[in-house]
Design a protein around this motif. Structure first.
Motif, PDB file in Angstrom:
ATOM      1  N   PRO A 141      21.175  25.173   0.580  1.00 13.61           N
ATOM      2  CA  PRO A 141      20.793  25.973   1.758  1.00 13.61           C
ATOM      3  C   PRO A 141      19.964  25.134   2.741  1.00 13.61           C
ATOM      4  O   PRO A 141      19.116  24.333   2.328  1.00 13.61           O
ATOM      5  N   VAL A 142      20.222  25.322   4.038  1.00  9.06           N
ATOM      6  CA  VAL A 142      19.438  24.642   5.075  1.00  9.06           C
ATOM      7  C   VAL A 142      19.073  25.650   6.159  1.00  9.06           C
ATOM      8  O   VAL A 142      19.767  26.646   6.363  1.00  9.06           O
ATOM      9  N   ARG A 143      17.988  25.360   6.889  1.00  7.07           N
ATOM     10  CA  ARG A 143      17.490  26.297   7.896  1.00  7.07           C
ATOM     11  C   ARG A 143      18.032  26.022   9.287  1.00  7.07           C
ATOM     12  O   ARG A 143      18.155  26.929  10.100  1.00  7.07           O
ATOM     13  N   ASP A 144      18.337  24.748   9.576  1.00  7.55           N
ATOM     14  CA  ASP A 144      18.797  24.413  10.916  1.00  7.55           C
ATOM     15  C   ASP A 144      19.681  23.167  10.854  1.00  7.55           C
ATOM     16  O   ASP A 144      19.867  22.567   9.787  1.00  7.55           O
ATOM     17  N   GLU A 147      18.077  19.807   9.587  1.00  2.00           N
ATOM     18  CA  GLU A 147      17.976  19.727   8.127  1.00  2.00           C
ATOM     19  C   GLU A 147      19.352  19.527   7.511  1.00  2.00           C
ATOM     20  O   GLU A 147      19.495  18.818   6.503  1.00  2.00           O
ATOM     21  N   ARG A 151      20.084  16.494   4.952  1.00  2.00           N
ATOM     22  CA  ARG A 151      20.514  16.734   3.570  1.00  2.00           C
ATOM     23  C   ARG A 151      21.905  16.150   3.312  1.00  2.00           C
ATOM     24  O   ARG A 151      22.196  15.684   2.205  1.00  2.00           O
ATOM     25  N   GLY A 278      24.792  26.533  11.516  1.00  2.00           N
ATOM     26  CA  GLY A 278      24.760  27.860  12.097  1.00  2.00           C
ATOM     27  C   GLY A 278      25.419  27.960  13.455  1.00  2.00           C
ATOM     28  O   GLY A 278      25.898  29.027  13.836  1.00  2.00           O
ATOM     29  N   GLN A 304      24.812  24.721   3.396  1.00  2.00           N
ATOM     30  CA  GLN A 304      25.045  26.088   3.878  1.00  2.00           C
ATOM     31  C   GLN A 304      23.977  26.526   4.871  1.00  2.00           C
ATOM     32  O   GLN A 304      22.862  26.880   4.518  1.00  2.00           O
ATOM     33  N   GLY A 305      24.361  26.494   6.154  1.00  2.00           N
ATOM     34  CA  GLY A 305      23.486  27.011   7.191  1.00  2.00           C
ATOM     35  C   GLY A 305      24.115  28.169   7.930  1.00  2.00           C
ATOM     36  O   GLY A 305      23.549  28.665   8.909  1.00  2.00           O
ATOM     37  N   GLU A 307      24.881  31.126   6.584  1.00  2.00           N
ATOM     38  CA  GLU A 307      24.407  32.378   6.002  1.00  2.00           C
ATOM     39  C   GLU A 307      25.570  33.347   5.771  1.00  2.00           C
ATOM     40  O   GLU A 307      26.582  32.990   5.189  1.00  2.00           O
TER      41      GLU A 307
END
Length: 338
Positions: A141-144, A147, A151, A278, A304-305, A307
């Protein structure tokens, strides 16, 4: 086949070498550079033509193949209907299946292991969690987007080689598009800086760079940069030397540590890292996810950004629409009732 790598693989399975006439690429067969050649009437000198990865056929290539067949020859189209359609116009394979104008044989044996189980579920619209005791499937999982890029580089350069045992050169990054903060351009810039830093004196390229050469729309060959001189950029693509003139480099050569799923159709690697930023959720569909997730043979990492856009795409977006008349033209006509 659609690539030289596929041609070599088929030739090896058939017990011949790639210089033989029993295996050819579509482009090589149509140009006469590969395959059995043509008879005195101009038709292909064969009785049976088997086209692998047939969903990659666009209408122009398919028409040229059919028109080149001699009378009495048989055509077999083989492929997975779940993958993305051709880069060029049309959806020839899907239209043939829908029209039911010729015999069809279904032979679907899922790939083994957690990746095969995951991809099989995606094919029917279900994104399932799978047991992966050997880390065959890893979700990151990544936030933006920043990142996601960080990663991804970490996975390719360190985590996958160390934890999975797949070398960096056998790992392919796949992302929805070229643009954006985590598209192929941004990812390739970061991966080059880590894996093969250099001044990029020839159009941004250095010896050792992993590249994709696109000699014509819809045709992509992968390779590496060997050197550059007055002739142009010297590449090795699918084991063959290629020289790209300087004035064509910007239009036809890209870095290829990261590819789009459309570029990766028909190819596979020991490990794949699929990046879902995203800002690219609009590009996601079930065929896109199915294609991208099935490119890794031993390992799949998903950055995975996206969601909830990811399971929604798998469940609710079966394919991007294309307008075509082929299915209507091929469907057997029912005589009108007097």
């Amino acid at each position: 086949t659609h690539s030289s790598a596929g041609r070599r693989r088929v030739a090896g399975l058939a017990g011949s070498d790639e210089t033989g006439t029993d295996a050819a690429t579509v482009a090589g067969l149509l140009s006469g550079a590969e395959g059995p050649g043509r008879d005195r009437d101009g038709a292909l000198a064969l009785d049976l033509l088997v086209v692998l990865d047939a969903p990659q056929l666009d209408v122009e290539s398919a028409a040229m193949l059919v028109e080149s067949l001699p009378d009495g020859a048989r055509l077999v189209l083989s492929g997975d209907p779940g993958v993305l359609w051709s880069a060029g116009p049309g959806r020839v394979f899907a239209d043939l299946l829908a029209a039911r104008c010729c015999p069809q044989v279904v032979s679907r044996v899922p790939d083994p292991g957690p990746i095969g189980e995951l991809v099989s579920g995606i094919g029917i619209g279900e994104l399932n969690q799978v047991d992966a005791p050997g880390k065959e499937v890893v979700i990151v999982p990544v936030r933006d987007a920043g990142e996601a890029v960080h990663r991804t580089v970490q996975l390719v350069a360190d985590s996958v080689p160390r934890a999975i045992g797949v070398p960096t050169e056998d790992t392919q990054v796949i992302t929805p598009g070229h643009g954006g903060a985590a598209g192929t351009r941004a990812l390739n810039t970061a991966l080059k800086e880590r894996l093969n830093p250099g001044p990029g004196r020839f159009g941004g390229f250095d010896p050792g760079d992993r590249v994709a050469h696109v000699p014509a729309p819809g045709r992509t060959t992968l390779g590496r940069v060997l050197r550059a001189d007055a002739e142009g950029l010297h590449l090795e693509c699918d084991g063959a030397p290629v020289v790209v003139p300087k004035e064509q480099v910007e239009q036809t050569v890209r870095h290829a540590w990261a590819l789009t799923a459309h570029q990766a159709v028909g190819l596979s690697w020991p490990a794949a890292v699929v990046v879902l930023p995203g800002d690219a959720t609009a590009a996601l569909s079930r065929p896109w996810v199915y294609t991208a997730f099935s490119r890794g043979e031993r390992h799949l990492s998903v950055v995975q950004g996206a969601e909830q856009a990811l399971p929604r795409a798998v469940a609710e977006i079966p394919a991007k629409a294309r307008t075509t008349r082929l299915q209507t033209l091929l469907r057997p006509q029912v005589p009108a009732t007097p």
